[in-house]
Design a protein around this motif. Structure first.
Motif, PDB file in Angstrom:
ATOM      1  N   ASP B 281     -24.241 -77.710 -18.648  1.00 27.13           N
ATOM      2  CA  ASP B 281     -24.069 -79.223 -18.917  1.00 27.13           C
ATOM      3  C   ASP B 281     -25.000 -79.523 -20.059  1.00 27.13           C
ATOM      4  OD1 ASP B 281     -24.339 -82.338 -17.113  1.00 27.13           O
ATOM      5  OD2 ASP B 281     -23.768 -81.911 -19.282  1.00 27.13           O
ATOM      6  N   PRO B 282     -24.752 -79.786 -21.436  1.00 26.61           N
ATOM      7  CA  PRO B 282     -25.680 -79.970 -22.246  1.00 26.61           C
ATOM      8  C   PRO B 282     -26.523 -81.555 -21.906  1.00 26.61           C
ATOM      9  CG  PRO B 282     -23.675 -80.606 -23.193  1.00 26.61           C
ATOM     10  CD  PRO B 282     -23.411 -80.057 -21.797  1.00 26.61           C
ATOM     11  N   PHE B 283     -26.100 -82.166 -21.090  1.00 31.31           N
ATOM     12  CA  PHE B 283     -26.790 -83.231 -20.531  1.00 31.31           C
ATOM     13  C   PHE B 283     -27.457 -83.301 -19.423  1.00 31.31           C
ATOM     14  CE2 PHE B 283     -26.007 -86.217 -23.596  1.00 31.31           C
ATOM     15  CZ  PHE B 283     -24.708 -86.140 -24.451  1.00 31.31           C
ATOM     16  N   GLY B 284     -27.442 -82.027 -18.808  1.00 31.64           N
ATOM     17  CA  GLY B 284     -28.491 -81.260 -17.877  1.00 31.64           C
ATOM     18  C   GLY B 284     -28.624 -82.181 -16.719  1.00 31.64           C
ATOM     19  N   HIS B 285     -29.813 -82.291 -16.160  1.00 36.57           N
ATOM     20  CA  HIS B 285     -30.277 -82.707 -14.733  1.00 36.57           C
ATOM     21  C   HIS B 285     -31.546 -83.461 -14.982  1.00 36.57           C
ATOM     22  CE1 HIS B 285     -27.170 -79.947 -13.453  1.00 36.57           C
ATOM     23  NE2 HIS B 285     -27.808 -79.050 -13.829  1.00 36.57           N
ATOM     24  N   CYS B 520     -18.813 -81.831 -16.490  1.00 36.31           N
ATOM     25  CA  CYS B 520     -18.056 -81.255 -15.527  1.00 36.31           C
ATOM     26  C   CYS B 520     -17.355 -79.721 -16.115  1.00 36.31           C
ATOM     27  CB  CYS B 520     -16.654 -81.991 -15.246  1.00 36.31           C
ATOM     28  SG  CYS B 520     -17.201 -83.915 -15.084  1.00 36.31           S
ATOM     29  N   PRO B 521     -16.929 -78.766 -15.194  1.00 33.25           N
ATOM     30  CA  PRO B 521     -16.177 -77.707 -15.550  1.00 33.25           C
ATOM     31  C   PRO B 521     -14.803 -78.354 -16.143  1.00 33.25           C
ATOM     32  CG  PRO B 521     -16.166 -77.744 -13.167  1.00 33.25           C
ATOM     33  CD  PRO B 521     -17.138 -78.986 -13.693  1.00 33.25           C
ATOM     34  N   TRP B 522     -14.601 -77.802 -17.385  1.00 36.26           N
ATOM     35  CA  TRP B 522     -13.051 -78.269 -17.902  1.00 36.26           C
ATOM     36  C   TRP B 522     -12.038 -77.300 -17.955  1.00 36.26           C
ATOM     37  CZ3 TRP B 522     -13.705 -83.338 -17.648  1.00 36.26           C
ATOM     38  CH2 TRP B 522     -14.995 -83.764 -18.060  1.00 36.26           C
ATOM     39  N   PHE B 523     -11.128 -77.414 -17.172  1.00 34.63           N
ATOM     40  CA  PHE B 523     -10.147 -76.209 -17.067  1.00 34.63           C
ATOM     41  C   PHE B 523      -9.102 -76.286 -18.019  1.00 34.63           C
ATOM     42  CE2 PHE B 523     -12.025 -74.344 -13.080  1.00 34.63           C
ATOM     43  CZ  PHE B 523     -12.558 -75.387 -12.664  1.00 34.63           C
ATOM     44  N   TRP B 524      -9.099 -77.040 -18.848  1.00 35.61           N
ATOM     45  CA  TRP B 524      -8.033 -77.086 -20.009  1.00 35.61           C
ATOM     46  C   TRP B 524      -8.978 -76.415 -21.002  1.00 35.61           C
ATOM     47  CZ3 TRP B 524      -8.521 -81.177 -16.681  1.00 35.61           C
ATOM     48  CH2 TRP B 524      -9.558 -81.939 -16.802  1.00 35.61           C
TER      49      TRP B 524
END
Lengths: 313, 529
Positions: B281-285, B520-524
């Motif tokens: 996630d480039p916006f990290g935590h 989020c993990p993108w499944f498309w």
């Protein structure tokens, strides 16, 4: 005998009542709040309180216990706070993997440990005996998860012989099912093998020093017959007792094993329920395990009668 | 049978096994099935009732949204074909795209949207704000609904599009009428995949199958937006609580994609030629610890400021990610680095970076009396455990006494709701972390609300008007200016202390392509050779 069996089964009722009250009370006073876990980090205290109310968690102990126990009496283990599914359904979903792991472990352990213990006793003091007992100490000492990781590394990642995780139902074929159980059963079984081997050796040593064994040899019986037909049969009662007690070890061990090998069994369900404070699930599982343990003890007592004709109920 | 014969037999069996491979743990077998290890346990599947990130991520597969946020942080229409905003900014009229269907074959209608928005807005922070100015939310016709406000709210569509949980997922009306404080009991959506209820093993397996009736948009997919075309017939989420197991499964090819590998295991995965590793996630935590405003010492702003001054974000971040400096950044802000609202107004004390002299001076000014600080630290959450240890050391260095409560997150969750005194079952501070996407703006950052309703009951009267100004801002420039005010107020009062910003990795098999970075993990997008 039938009367004895019925009395033993009926005796599970007071045990279940005590266990139910004990577990319910323990969970009630334990810290943690499933509503807070459900609501998530960004919920406000007010939101958490509303969820708690909707789940009935704001009710007093007596009310909650009365509600829960009235359902239990009707065979309803309640509903999972988190999943909204009946606890009985969750438990049933997870029974096959756990029973599979336990059964295969039990078979493996007994079939390996008993012969090892017998031979160790027969060759007492020899290098073989010392080696077996040394491995038994290792079996007790090395944690299940360490063994599990090592097995997965060697047989899964290096040799690619076996899967490192997961469970395949028996309905999908014997070999895939068995393949998914080999590593977990070995990991879990080592402690059990160590325990049974040591007990077998100890009781066999005692039996082998008896006069009737000397008589059997004097009569010209071969060593195999002496060991397995006469000695082992007389040593079997304590061994069976330990096997029965070891089922409790297995139940505890499945928790770790199922986590290490990602097996969707009752052990993992228990851990998840505890971490989430899913009280109905924890209560249901503990009740089920208590009942299973009582039945296992009953089975052990009945096996005694097969092994020792002097024992009758 | 003699010993030699047995040994020969075993050797032969081993040889056969070695050459034939008893089980070549199938390189996740079927190219049409994707096996994914999510960040945590998916034990329930109601994204409004249970707002955990993992629930939101799974919900993206099953439910769609009216609007979405793309990879450039731009709002795009998703289920909506068009919208009309009245000249006075009070009435929004939305028209749905044609052909949208739920998994049970029923068309998506305006009343489903109205009910879904109503349910969502009762739980979402921004939704609650909108409800206070809502005059009407009603159906116009089957494909059209309107939302009428009592005063303009320029960020309304942004609220419907946000990725921060809870998202405004559109459900059938019958499901959306469930109280937001109770769980839904069926999982019908209009998203690209259907939830396979019969295969659901909470805590172990969640399965999704392709929905052939999905009507994708024509634009390319980008995060929550565009044509969400999934190239798999089935996606399986395999929950693995043990990171070592997940690592082994990825290496052996039994799973395809692991959302959040432990930092300790990443070097091992990087060395494997069959595995690719990249930032997830480039916006990290974002790490943080929060104060209890009800009791001393943190009911005193000077003492909260002392903690700010003593904080070394480098210490916190290195405790979480290790020595790979590219994985963390200092964050003297309540907004995520990379966000248009990021600013460092008022953060001088935090940027002082463990100025113990200043911290001790502030403690003295605040009249700290040596009472132990009850610090809740969840040991079962790696970032929080790491942060807790740094905090304990920091407090001791500035002369504070600490009552370090090492417990699990479930207990922290309960205890932080307690208004008892710290020594009587209450608390003074606890650690937490948030997805960086939630702190991009005040929309998702509920921690910055200081109206006595959040954890710790922070009470900063001037924050409310500042936040309202941000909601009312008519342009991005105005919003940025207001964000500076919000940051300054928050820093001056130490509403909470950000401990830094860090990135995490994701890892996948090299035969899987199309995996992108995102919150989020993108499944498309992903495909498998």
């Amino acid at each position: 005998m039938l009367g004895y069996i019925l009395r033993r089964i009926l005796s599970t009722i007071p045990v279940a009542v005590f266990v139910a009250l004990f577990v319910f009370s323990l969970l009630y006073i334990a810290p943690g709040d499933p509503a807070a876990v459900i609501a998530g980090e960004h919920a406000t205290p007010a939101d958490v309180e509303k969820i708690r109310k909707s789940l009935g968690l704001d009710q007093p102990f007596v009310v909650r216990f009365a509600e829960w126990s009235s359902k239990i009496v009707q065979g309803d283990l309640g509903t999972s706070i988190f999943t909204g599914l009946p606890v009985s359904k969750l438990i049933l979903q997870r029974m096959e993997p756990t029973i599979s792991v336990m059964l295969v472990t039990l078979l493996l352990a007994v079939s390996v440990a008993v012969p090892l213990g017998v031979v160790a006793a027969w060759t007492a003091g020899s290098w073989f005996d010392r080696t077996i007992m040394g491995f038994a100490v290792l079996g007790f000492s090395v944690p299940v998860f360490v063994v599990g990781y090592l097995l997965a590394y060697v047989f899964g990642l290096q040799l690619y012989w076996l899967p490192v995780q997961g469970y395949t139902s028996l309905a999908k074929g014997f070999w895939p099912w068995f393949e998914s159980l080999i590593l977990p059963s070995i990991a879990l079984g080592l402690v059990y093998i160590a325990l049974i081997a040591r007990i077998t050796r100890a009781t066999m040593l005692e039996v082998l020093s008896q006069d009737y064994i000397r008589t059997a040899r004097a009569k010209g019986l071969g060593e195999r017959a002496v060991l397995f037909l006469h000695a082992l049969k007389n040593a079997a009662v304590p061994i069976v007792t330990v096997i029965g007690i070891g089922v409790a070890l297995l139940i505890g061990g499945t928790v770790v094993t199922e986590s290490v090998f990602a097996i969707p069994g009752l052990g993992r369900l228990t851990i998840d329920a505890i971490l989430q404070r899913d009280y109905p699930v924890i209560q249901g599982i503990v009740l089920v395990f208590s009942f299973v343990y009582v039945l296992v003890n009953l089975a052990v007592d009945l096996v005694y009668t097969l092994l020792d004709p002097r024992i009758r109920y | 049978m003699d010993r030699r014969t047995v040994i020969k037999g075993l050797a032969a069996a081993g040889g056969v096994a070695a050459t034939t491979r008893l089980s070549a743990p199938a390189l996740a077998q079927n190219a049409k099935v994707l096996k994914f290890v999510p960040q945590s346990n998916l034990s329930n599947f109601d994204p409004i009732w249970g707002t955990q990130y993992v629930v939101r991520n799974a919900s993206n597969l099953v439910w769609d949204t009216l609007y979405g946020t793309d990879a450039n942080l731009k709002i795009q229409r998703q289920m909506v074909e068009s919208e009309e905003i009245s000249a006075d900014g009070l009435t929004y009229t939305f028209k749905l795209r044609p052909g949208l269907k739920f998994h049970d074959g029923a068309p998506v209608l305006a009343r489903d949207c109205v009910a879904s928005i109503d349910r969502w807005s009762q739980r979402d922070a921004m939704g609650k704000v909108i409800r206070t100015i809502q005059e009407e939310l009603s159906v116009v016709d089957d494909k059209t609904f309107k939302w009428v406000l009592s005063k303009p709210f320029p960020k309304l569509i942004e609220g419907l599009a946000k990725i921060a949980t809870p998202c405004c997922f559109i459900m059938p009306e019958r499901m959306a009428k469930t109280s937001p404080f109770k769980q839904i009991t069926e999982y019908v959506g209009s998203g690209p995949m259907k939830f396979v209820t019969s295969d659901f093993r909470p805590g172990a397996l969640a399965a999704f199958e392709k929905f052939d009736g999905y009507v994708p948009r024509s634009e390319p997919a980008s995060w929550q937006t565009g044509g969400k075309v999934v190239h798999f017939d089935r996606v399986e989420w395999l929950i693995m609580s043990d990171p070592a197991t997940a690592s082994a499964a990825l290496q052996s090819g039994e799973v395809d994609w692991w959302e959040t590998p432990l930092p300790d295991l990443v070097p091992l995965l990087k060395r494997n030629p069959n595995i690719k590793v990249d930032i997830g996630d480039p916006f990290g935590h974002v790490g943080a610890f929060r104060f209890n405003y009800l009791y001393p010492p943190f009911n005193n702003v000077k003492i909260r400021q002392a903690i700010q001054a003593a904080t070394s974000q480098q210490d916190y971040m290195q405790a979480i990610v290790g020595t790979e400096d590219a994985l963390w950044k200092p964050m003297a802000s309540f907004f995520t680095p990379g966000s248009p609202y990021y600013n460092e107004e008022g953060a001088e004390r935090l940027k002082a970076n463990s100025d113990y002299t200043l911290a001790k001076k502030l403690l003295e000014e605040g009249g700290y009396d040596g009472s132990p600080v009850t610090c809740l630290v969840a040991q079962d959450q790696a970032p929080m455990k790491a942060m807790g240890e740094i905090t304990a050391d920091m407090l001791k260095k500035i002369g504070m006494n600490i009552d370090f409560v090492a417990t699990d997150w479930g207990t922290v969750g309960k205890r932080r709701a307690s208004r008892n005194k710290p020594g009587e079952g209450g608390w003074n501070m606890f650690h937490t972390w948030m997805a960086g996407v939630t702190t991009l703006s005040p929309i998702g950052n509920s921690a910055i609300n200081a109206n006595k309703s959040g954890w710790g009951w922070p009470d900063i009267p001037e924050m409310g008007p500042a936040l309202q100004s941000w909601y009312d801002a008519k342009s991005e420039a105005e919003g940025i200016a207001t964000a500076k005010t919000i940051n300054k107020i928050g820093m001056d009062n130490a509403v909470y202390v950000p401990t830094g910003f860090w990135l995490g990795y994701q890892a996948w098999r090299s035969n899987v392509t199309g995996i992108t970075q995102g919150p989020c993990p993108w499944f498309w997008g992903p495909k498998k050779a």
